[in-house]
Design an enzyme around this catalytic site. Structure first.
Site, PDB file in Angstrom:
ATOM      1  N   ASP A 146      47.044  34.910  31.739  1.00  0.00           N
ATOM      2  CA  ASP A 146      45.677  34.696  32.228  1.00  0.00           C
ATOM      3  C   ASP A 146      44.704  34.437  31.081  1.00  0.00           C
ATOM      4  O   ASP A 146      44.847  35.002  29.998  1.00  0.00           O
ATOM      5  CB  ASP A 146      45.243  35.942  33.025  1.00  0.00           C
ATOM      6  CG  ASP A 146      43.969  35.701  33.813  1.00  0.00           C
ATOM      7  OD1 ASP A 146      43.643  34.530  34.082  1.00  0.00           O
ATOM      8  OD2 ASP A 146      43.300  36.679  34.154  1.00  0.00           O
TER       9      ASP A 146
ATOM     10  N   ASN B  31      46.911  29.493  43.922  1.00  0.00           N
ATOM     11  CA  ASN B  31      46.340  28.498  42.995  1.00  0.00           C
ATOM     12  C   ASN B  31      46.065  27.142  43.650  1.00  0.00           C
ATOM     13  O   ASN B  31      45.338  26.327  43.090  1.00  0.00           O
ATOM     14  CB  ASN B  31      47.248  28.293  41.765  1.00  0.00           C
ATOM     15  CG  ASN B  31      47.177  29.426  40.756  1.00  0.00           C
ATOM     16  OD1 ASN B  31      48.114  29.656  39.992  1.00  0.00           O
ATOM     17  ND2 ASN B  31      46.062  30.159  40.732  1.00  0.00           N
TER      18      ASN B  31
HETATM   19  C1  FPP Z   1      45.890  31.224  34.212  1.00  0.00           C
HETATM   20  O1  FPP Z   1      44.715  30.962  33.457  1.00  0.00           O
HETATM   21  C2  FPP Z   1      47.012  30.340  33.898  1.00  0.00           C
HETATM   22  C3  FPP Z   1      47.617  29.449  34.763  1.00  0.00           C
HETATM   23  C4  FPP Z   1      47.172  29.282  36.152  1.00  0.00           C
HETATM   24  C5  FPP Z   1      48.756  28.609  34.369  1.00  0.00           C
HETATM   25  C6  FPP Z   1      49.395  28.929  33.057  1.00  0.00           C
HETATM   26  C7  FPP Z   1      50.519  28.001  32.749  1.00  0.00           C
HETATM   27  C8  FPP Z   1      51.039  27.826  31.515  1.00  0.00           C
HETATM   28  C9  FPP Z   1      50.573  28.528  30.302  1.00  0.00           C
HETATM   29  C10 FPP Z   1      52.194  26.875  31.316  1.00  0.00           C
HETATM   30  C11 FPP Z   1      53.439  27.465  31.814  1.00  0.00           C
HETATM   31  C12 FPP Z   1      54.423  26.482  32.148  1.00  0.00           C
HETATM   32  C13 FPP Z   1      55.636  26.766  32.714  1.00  0.00           C
HETATM   33  C14 FPP Z   1      56.464  25.650  33.161  1.00  0.00           C
HETATM   34  C15 FPP Z   1      56.153  28.149  32.924  1.00  0.00           C
HETATM   35  P1  FPP Z   1      43.367  30.752  34.257  1.00  0.00           P
HETATM   36  O2  FPP Z   1      43.225  29.287  34.546  1.00  0.00           O
HETATM   37  O3  FPP Z   1      43.365  31.628  35.471  1.00  0.00           O
HETATM   38  O4  FPP Z   1      42.280  31.220  33.223  1.00  0.00           O
HETATM   39  P2  FPP Z   1      40.852  31.894  33.582  1.00  0.00           P
HETATM   40  O5  FPP Z   1      41.162  33.197  34.282  1.00  0.00           O
HETATM   41  O6  FPP Z   1      40.224  32.083  32.239  1.00  0.00           O
HETATM   42  O7  FPP Z   1      40.113  30.915  34.445  1.00  0.00           O
END
Ligand code: FPP
Length: 253
Positions: A32, A80
């Site tokens: 996150d 999501n």
């Molecule tokens: C959450 O941050 C993260 C995600 C929704 C996706 C994370 C994916 C990766 C790091 C790549 C992984 C790839 C594979 C194939 C396993 P957020 O967008 O919720 O951040 P925020 O809370 O600051 O808005």
């Protein structure tokens, strides 16, 4: 089987020495904070996800170095889909490309890749890459990496309940035979171990529907670092915190 050794951390740091019985067997990770990381730098949220890829694969190297047997990462949740169509599209393409690009290095290091999640709604091209990675790596034994994509804990429990109810209705199973052990067989990945250490970055302190059944007795470690700033040193720190905790699983001293 001899696998390629993990690449060392750029600093040359080595994993902390932790007794085998104090090491978690299965670590679940909520990656996150990508969006906030990007926002702090005046960049688009998607740039945060891109930066998160490096963090993930450094953590994977660190997991191999310290000797974990199973790691689960939450890459896209059933919730999501509510994000903007642009971000959903980006995340679908991104997941597919990351799996394609990283498949061979994971295979060389002996990682068994498994996809955990719902097929419904997930882009066919993403499913195809996941299934290809699963096929390629199916005999590997160094570590299992569960890629949780279009995954939700409640969705998993509801899907399992539906399949079990069907078997009961068809008289394949008697209601009295329904136990925790039997129920587990209906989950997305029945072979998954219970989660020992549940780690979330970014400072948020919630599980967000990740591996609900499997994390019933997990130790929770929340760290105030945004996912793109995480690397294997962060994972090792979380494991050290875990190793100092006392686990009783509902029992007494
Ligand atoms: C959450 O941050 C993260 C995600 C929704 C996706 C994370 C994916 C990766 C790091 C790549 C992984 C790839 C594979 C194939 C396993 P957020 O967008 O919720 O951040 P925020 O809370 O600051 O808005």
């Amino acid at each position: 089987m001899r696998y390629r050794k993990p690449t060392p951390h750029p600093s040359g740091a080595k994993p902390p020495k932790i007794k085998a019985d104090a090491l978690p067997r299965h670590v679940a990770i909520v990656m996150d904070g990508n969006g906030r990381w990007a926002k702090q730098r005046g960049m688009a949220r998607t740039k945060g996800h891109e930066a998160g890829e490096k963090a993930l694969f450094d953590v994977v190297e660190g997991a191999l170095e310290i000797g974990l047997k199973e790691v689960s990462v939450y890459a896209f949740s059933t919730e999501n889909w509510r994000r903007s169509p642009e971000e959903v599209r980006f995340l679908m393409n991104f997941n597919r490309e990351v799996i394609r690009k990283r498949r061979d290095e994971m295979h060389e290091r002996g990682i068994k890749v498994r996809w955990v999640g719902r097929r419904q709604k997930l882009w066919a091209s993403v499913v195809k890459e996941l299934e290809e990675a699963e096929r390629l790596t199916r005999r590997n034994t160094a570590m299992t990496l569960n890629m949780c994509i279009n995954y939700g804990g409640r969705a998993e429990i509801v899907d399992a309940t539906r399949a079990l109810a069907l078997d009961v209705a068809k008289r394949r199973i008697k209601p009295d035979a329904v136990t925790e052990k039997l129920f587990r067989k209906y989950l997305d990945e029945p072979k998954m171990n219970d989660v020992d250490l549940f780690f979330r970055s970014s400072g948020e302190q919630r599980t967000s529907n990740f591996l609900m059944w499997q994390s019933a007795y997990a130790e929770m470690v929340f760290m105030d670092v945004l996912w793109p700033d995480v690397d294997r040193l962060t994972l090792w720190k979380a494991i050290e915190i875990y190793a100092e905790r006392e686990r009783r699983f509902g029992g007494a001293e």
